[in-house]
Design an enzyme around this catalytic site. Structure first.
Site, short mmCIF file in Angstrom:
data_model
loop_
_atom_site.label_atom_id
_atom_site.label_comp_id
_atom_site.label_asym_id
_atom_site.label_seq_id
_atom_site.Cartn_x
_atom_site.Cartn_y
_atom_site.Cartn_z
N SER A 22 0.84 -1.21 0.00
CA SER A 22 0.00 0.00 0.00
C SER A 22 0.87 1.25 0.00
O SER A 22 0.61 2.20 -0.74
CB SER A 22 -0.89 0.02 1.25
OG SER A 22 -1.83 -1.02 1.19
N ARG A 26 1.54 4.30 -2.99
CA ARG A 26 1.31 5.71 -2.64
C ARG A 26 2.58 6.54 -2.79
O ARG A 26 2.52 7.70 -3.20
CB ARG A 26 0.75 5.79 -1.22
CG ARG A 26 -0.73 5.31 -1.17
CD ARG A 26 -1.12 4.89 0.23
NE ARG A 26 -2.54 4.61 0.39
CZ ARG A 26 -3.15 3.45 0.08
NH1 ARG A 26 -2.45 2.45 -0.44
NH2 ARG A 26 -4.45 3.30 0.30
N ARG A 122 -13.48 -6.80 -11.44
CA ARG A 122 -13.73 -6.20 -10.12
C ARG A 122 -14.53 -4.90 -10.24
O ARG A 122 -14.39 -4.16 -11.21
CB ARG A 122 -12.39 -5.96 -9.40
CG ARG A 122 -11.70 -7.29 -9.12
CD ARG A 122 -10.39 -7.13 -8.41
NE ARG A 122 -10.57 -6.61 -7.06
CZ ARG A 122 -9.55 -6.29 -6.27
NH1 ARG A 122 -8.31 -6.42 -6.69
NH2 ARG A 122 -9.79 -5.85 -5.04
N SER A 167 -13.62 0.79 2.68
CA SER A 167 -12.59 0.60 1.66
C SER A 167 -11.58 1.74 1.65
O SER A 167 -11.93 2.89 1.38
CB SER A 167 -13.23 0.48 0.27
OG SER A 167 -12.24 0.62 -0.72
N GLN A 169 -9.27 1.96 -0.52
CA GLN A 169 -9.06 2.35 -1.92
C GLN A 169 -10.05 3.43 -2.32
O GLN A 169 -9.69 4.40 -2.99
CB GLN A 169 -9.19 1.13 -2.83
CG GLN A 169 -8.06 0.13 -2.63
CD GLN A 169 -8.22 -1.13 -3.43
OE1 GLN A 169 -9.20 -1.28 -4.19
NE2 GLN A 169 -7.30 -2.05 -3.28
N ASP A 319 -7.04 -8.26 4.18
CA ASP A 319 -6.24 -9.07 3.25
C ASP A 319 -5.76 -10.37 3.90
O ASP A 319 -5.13 -11.19 3.23
CB ASP A 319 -5.03 -8.27 2.78
CG ASP A 319 -5.44 -7.13 1.85
OD1 ASP A 319 -6.52 -7.23 1.24
OD2 ASP A 319 -4.69 -6.15 1.76
N LYS A 346 -12.44 -9.35 -3.99
CA LYS A 346 -10.99 -9.14 -3.99
C LYS A 346 -10.40 -9.75 -5.28
O LYS A 346 -11.14 -9.97 -6.24
CB LYS A 346 -10.38 -9.77 -2.74
CG LYS A 346 -10.77 -9.05 -1.46
CD LYS A 346 -10.17 -7.65 -1.42
CE LYS A 346 -10.63 -6.88 -0.22
NZ LYS A 346 -10.22 -5.48 -0.26
N ARG A 350 -12.78 -14.43 -2.47
CA ARG A 350 -11.91 -15.07 -1.47
C ARG A 350 -12.67 -15.93 -0.47
O ARG A 350 -12.05 -16.77 0.18
CB ARG A 350 -11.08 -14.02 -0.72
CG ARG A 350 -9.87 -13.62 -1.50
CD ARG A 350 -8.82 -12.92 -0.67
NE ARG A 350 -7.73 -12.54 -1.55
CZ ARG A 350 -7.03 -11.43 -1.46
NH1 ARG A 350 -7.30 -10.56 -0.50
NH2 ARG A 350 -6.06 -11.18 -2.31
N ARG A 394 -2.80 -14.20 -2.62
CA ARG A 394 -2.91 -14.53 -1.19
C ARG A 394 -3.46 -15.95 -0.98
O ARG A 394 -3.17 -16.58 0.02
CB ARG A 394 -3.75 -13.48 -0.46
CG ARG A 394 -3.12 -12.09 -0.53
CD ARG A 394 -3.66 -11.13 0.48
NE ARG A 394 -3.40 -9.76 0.09
CZ ARG A 394 -2.24 -9.10 0.29
NH1 ARG A 394 -1.25 -9.69 0.91
NH2 ARG A 394 -2.10 -7.86 -0.12
C1 S3P Z 1 -5.68 -1.40 -0.05
C2 S3P Z 1 -6.96 -1.45 0.44
C3 S3P Z 1 -7.71 -2.70 0.60
C4 S3P Z 1 -6.82 -3.93 0.50
C5 S3P Z 1 -5.84 -3.82 -0.62
C6 S3P Z 1 -4.94 -2.61 -0.44
C7 S3P Z 1 -5.01 -0.08 -0.16
O1 S3P Z 1 -8.70 -2.79 -0.41
O2 S3P Z 1 -7.61 -5.08 0.34
O3 S3P Z 1 -5.01 -4.97 -0.70
O4 S3P Z 1 -3.77 -0.05 -0.37
O5 S3P Z 1 -5.69 0.93 -0.05
P1 S3P Z 1 -10.19 -2.18 -0.22
O6 S3P Z 1 -10.08 -0.73 -0.22
O7 S3P Z 1 -10.95 -2.69 -1.43
O8 S3P Z 1 -10.69 -2.77 1.06
#
Ligand code: S3P
Length: 439
Positions: A22, A26, A122, A167, A169, A319, A346, A350, A394
């Protein structure tokens, strides 16, 4: 290519955790937007992150590898992103693609987002809808999936948004769009999700205010702020380390130390859940990096006991459910996972993939709409199964960890996608005593 993990007597040793996925995404994104040249060290050189780097180049940033995990990124700064003359290919990465939709939305450019079969299935409506409310336009495949074309603008309107899903993301996408919008953008989350975007935006000089109200969290970002280049040390990834930790916990003789891990309460649910199951988890503070605390963690074998995973831990271990399922299979008693319906969207479904992974290895498990219920094998997972990974890294790593402590070897149909998040996984597992073989 198939891989098989054979049972071993012990998992021991000391390793450094790979860079956090993550934070690596970023760091490349913010470095690519900032004015000046950012130096990044400890970057995870997994496929997902490398794709984000390539995308930043296609949008006008300069991204160079200067050493092992060491990258130099010269951002576009006030000149802004340019229209790419290639499709933006995110491979397997939901994080890269969703965060970059927020970025692209704030510039007067058009870009086509593409990815592999898993990513193309997705849901992207969760980010496209709020971005459209802010003024961006999109043309997407059926069900608001990729491939899609996103057209941004430089007078995006700020929004006050409460995402229907927990989320990070979605939160990050909207905050990144908000950085270039007119006015103050707010994201209201009912349950706190990982907060690396907020921390790193602050590190790059933006003002981002987070107000916690119990489990809820309101994040505010003012539009029109500029970012300036930074030196960023990417902390170790607690999600990748969870595979090593679990291997030690389920081993007959396990004892490992993972160094340089990020300690952040939006990411440590797996370790808290494992402790509830009776795992021995030690932690020692060793400094900080990228606005995050760093710890060395130790893990030992333990007699694990099944438990009901507290629902409030779900976002901070989202995760880690495939590997948690492996602990549950080895434990005595029943483990119940609820409130984790996000697992259905995911890299694979999953819940279905975990249930299949356990069943083909002789573990009794029940699938529910929002989780699963595992009847633990009290230290005697039968094994002997071939696990379908559904192109999910995973699931692949969890199955291989399970094989180290099962009675018979565990195989997976494909291991290639492990490189999306943890390219050194096989090597690290072997260093700790795992017996993993291709074929
Ligand atoms: C992530 C947010 C999570 C996670 C992903 C990484 C991120 O997803 O499952 O592996 O870096 O912001 P979601 O936002 O869909 O929960």
């Amino acid at each position: 290519m198939m891989w098989t993990s054979h049972p071993v007597a012990q998992i021991t040793g000391t390793l450094r955790a790979p860079g956090d996925k993550s934070c690596s995404h970023r760091a490349l994104i913010l470095g690519g937007l900032a004015a000046g040249t950012s130096e990044i060290s400890g970057l995870l050189e997994g496929e997902d992150v490398l794709n984000t780097g390539r995308v930043m180049v296609a949008l006008g940033a300069k991204v160079e590898r200067v050493g092992d995990g060491a990258w130099r990124v010269t951002g576009v700064g006030p000149a802004g992103l340019k229209t790419p003359n290639v499709d933006l290919d995110f491979g397997n990465s939901g994080t890269g693609s969703r965060l970059m939709m927020g970025v692209v939305a704030g510039y007067p450019i058009e870009a086509r987002f593409i990815g592999d079969a898993s990513l193309s299935g997705r849901p992207m409506g969760r980010v496209l809808d709020p971005l459209a409310e802010m003024g961006a336009r999109f043309e997407a495949s059926d069900g608001k999936t990729m491939p899609l074309i996103l057209t941004g603008k430089n007078d995006l309107q700020a929004i006050d948004y409460e995402p229907p899903h927990a989320s990070a993301q979605v939160k990050s996408c909207i905050l990144l769009a908000g950085l270039n919008a007119d006015g103050e953008t707010k994201v209201r989350e009912k349950r706190l999700t990982r907060d690396h975007s907020e921390r790193m935006l602050r590190g790059f000089g933006a003002e981002v205010v987070s107000k916690r109200d119990g489990a809820a969290n309101v994040v505010t970002i003012r539009g029109g702020q500029s970012l300036s280049a930074q030196e960023t040390v990417v902390p170790g990834d607690p999600s990748s380390a969870a595979f090593l930790a679990a291997a030690a916990m389920i081993s007959g003789r396990g004892g490992i130390v993972v160094e340089g891990m990020m300690s952040n309460d939006t990411r440590d649910g797996f370790y808290r859940a494992a402790a509830l199951m009776g795992a021995h988890v030690g932690a020692e503070d060793v400094g900080d990096a990228a606005g995050e605390r760093l710890i060395d963690m130790s893990f030992e074998s333990a007699d694990l006991k099944g438990t009901e995973i507290p629902i409030e831990l779900v976002p901070s271990m989202i995760d880690e459910f495939p590997i948690l399922a492996v602990l549950a299979a080895q434990a005595s008693g029943v483990t119940v996972v609820k409130g984790a319906e996000e697992l259905r969207v995911k890299e694979s479904d999953r819940i279905a993939a975990v249930v299949n992974m356990l069943r083909v290895n002789g573990v009794e498990v029940e699938e529910t709409q929002d989780g699963f219920i595992v009847q633990g094998c009290a230290g005697a997972i039968p094994g002997g199964g071939l696990v379908e990974t559904h192109h999910d890294h995973r699931i692949a790593m969890s199955a291989l960890v399970m094989g180290t402590a099962s009675q018979r070897p565990v195989s997976i149909d494909d291991a290639s996608m492990i490189a999306t998040s943890y390219p050194d996984f096989m090597e690290h597992m072997k260093e700790l005593g795992g017996d993993l073989r291709s074929g």
